[in-house]
Scaffold this motif. Structure first.
Motif, mmCIF file in Angstrom:
data_model
loop_
_atom_site.group_PDB
_atom_site.id
_atom_site.type_symbol
_atom_site.label_atom_id
_atom_site.label_comp_id
_atom_site.label_asym_id
_atom_site.label_seq_id
_atom_site.Cartn_x
_atom_site.Cartn_y
_atom_site.Cartn_z
ATOM 1 N N ILE A 120 8.572 32.877 25.776
ATOM 2 C CA ILE A 120 7.995 31.790 26.519
ATOM 3 C C ILE A 120 7.172 31.842 27.377
ATOM 4 O O ILE A 120 7.787 32.298 28.269
ATOM 5 N N LEU B 252 6.008 31.168 22.105
ATOM 6 C CA LEU B 252 6.228 29.773 22.368
ATOM 7 C C LEU B 252 5.711 29.467 23.020
ATOM 8 O O LEU B 252 5.318 30.389 24.395
ATOM 9 N N ASP B 253 4.866 28.550 22.883
ATOM 10 C CA ASP B 253 3.893 27.847 23.494
ATOM 11 C C ASP B 253 4.399 27.045 25.261
ATOM 12 O O ASP B 253 4.288 25.667 24.139
ATOM 13 N N THR B 254 3.865 27.111 25.781
ATOM 14 C CA THR B 254 4.657 25.792 27.108
ATOM 15 C C THR B 254 3.418 24.519 27.420
ATOM 16 O O THR B 254 3.223 23.497 27.729
ATOM 17 N N THR C 225 4.716 25.704 19.249
ATOM 18 C CA THR C 225 6.416 24.789 20.091
ATOM 19 C C THR C 225 7.230 25.248 19.811
ATOM 20 O O THR C 225 8.272 25.297 20.710
ATOM 21 N N SER C 226 7.424 25.790 18.117
ATOM 22 C CA SER C 226 8.892 26.090 17.971
ATOM 23 C C SER C 226 9.055 27.327 16.168
ATOM 24 O O SER C 226 8.141 27.107 16.222
ATOM 25 N N LEU D 144 7.505 19.490 21.802
ATOM 26 C CA LEU D 144 5.821 19.420 22.631
ATOM 27 C C LEU D 144 5.173 19.972 21.320
ATOM 28 O O LEU D 144 6.303 20.272 19.587
ATOM 29 N N GLN E 136 13.028 25.813 19.915
ATOM 30 C CA GLN E 136 11.820 24.797 19.817
ATOM 31 C C GLN E 136 12.019 24.411 21.450
ATOM 32 O O GLN E 136 13.351 24.153 22.079
ATOM 33 N N LEU E 137 10.672 23.839 22.437
ATOM 34 C CA LEU E 137 10.641 23.916 23.122
ATOM 35 C C LEU E 137 10.598 21.927 23.182
ATOM 36 O O LEU E 137 9.536 21.600 22.625
ATOM 37 N N ARG F 140 -0.136 23.605 17.684
ATOM 38 C CA ARG F 140 0.488 24.621 18.606
ATOM 39 C C ARG F 140 1.999 25.766 17.969
ATOM 40 O O ARG F 140 2.453 24.827 17.553
#
Length: 227
Positions: free
Chosen positions: A117, A128-130, A98-99, A91, A82-83, A96
């Motif tokens: 990422i 994985l979208d920042t 993000t995980s 996030l 996960q981000l 989106r």
């Protein structure tokens, strides 16, 4: 009835909690970027806990760059990556990607999990979208086999104040991999050179497939919120 003294103390405690939350997580992020930019912290948090063990990494990327994550598939029933932002807030995981967890991730033919990422969608399934963030943290959680059988500490707040956040930044950690699990790897790659860095057979997606995946994520999150 609540006394004025009690209400006053609770309001003071709430303010102290808010300030401490920012101090702890902003400090952890700053320290992580300073010491482990674009790589994993070699130490693992809570490897002997009933909660999932956690590996932390930090990205510090320019446009056109991606951080390639490579890790063997964790053992045990649960794992997920996960981000989070600079305050370690997760996030947007509903709209989106993000995980990813064990059920959502695509594994490569060699049994490895690889994810990219980046700000821009590179067209790989495990993107994985920042959300446009140049810096942030990434957390890999894995449930160590047998951890779920460990008893939870006593339920009184006075006895569990060290469970989660109190003293979190100074908590004991170890550089021993959780349950022998090999530490993840990370390296910066240019997105226009990503094909050379990924193995043959890496799962790819079209824009239409990505849209379908995101629609399904939102549907699942909405279903959980309603249940």
């Amino acid at each position: 009835m609540l006394s004025a003294d009690r209400v006053g103390k609770e309001l003071e405690a709430l303010g102290a909690w808010l300030v401490e939350t920012v101090r702890v997580f902003a400090g952890a992020q700053a320290r992580g970027i300073r010491e482990f930019a674009n790589r994993w912290d070699p130490q693992v948090s809570r490897p002997a806990s009933y909660l999932p063990a956690i590996y932390h990494a930090y990205w510090d990327l320019r446009p056109g760059q991606g951080l390639l994550i490579e890790t063997p598939v964790p053992r045990g029933g649960y794992w997920g990556i996960q981000l989070a932002n600079g305050l370690w807030n997760t996030l947007d995981f509903a709209n989106r990607q993000t995980s990813l967890n064990a059920a959502q991730a695509h594994l490569d033919p060699d049994g490895m999990f690889r994810a990219v990422i980046s700000q821009a969608d590179p067209g790989v399934a495990n993107w994985l979208d920042t959300l446009g963030h140049h810096q942030g943290s990434v957390h890999l959680r894995l449930l160590v086999p047998g951890a779920a059988d460990r008893s939870r500490p006593a339920g009184r707040l006075a006895d569990t104040r060290d469970d989660w956040m109190a003293g979190w930044a100074e908590q004991k950690r170890t550089d021993t991999p959780a349950d022998g699990y090999r530490r993840p790897a990370a390296r910066v790659v240019a997105l226009d050179e990503l094909d050379a860095a990924l193995p043959a057979g890496t799962a790819r997606v079209t824009p239409a497939q990505r849209r379908s995946t995101l629609d399904e994520r939102l549907r699942q999150v909405t279903r959980l919120q309603r249940s």
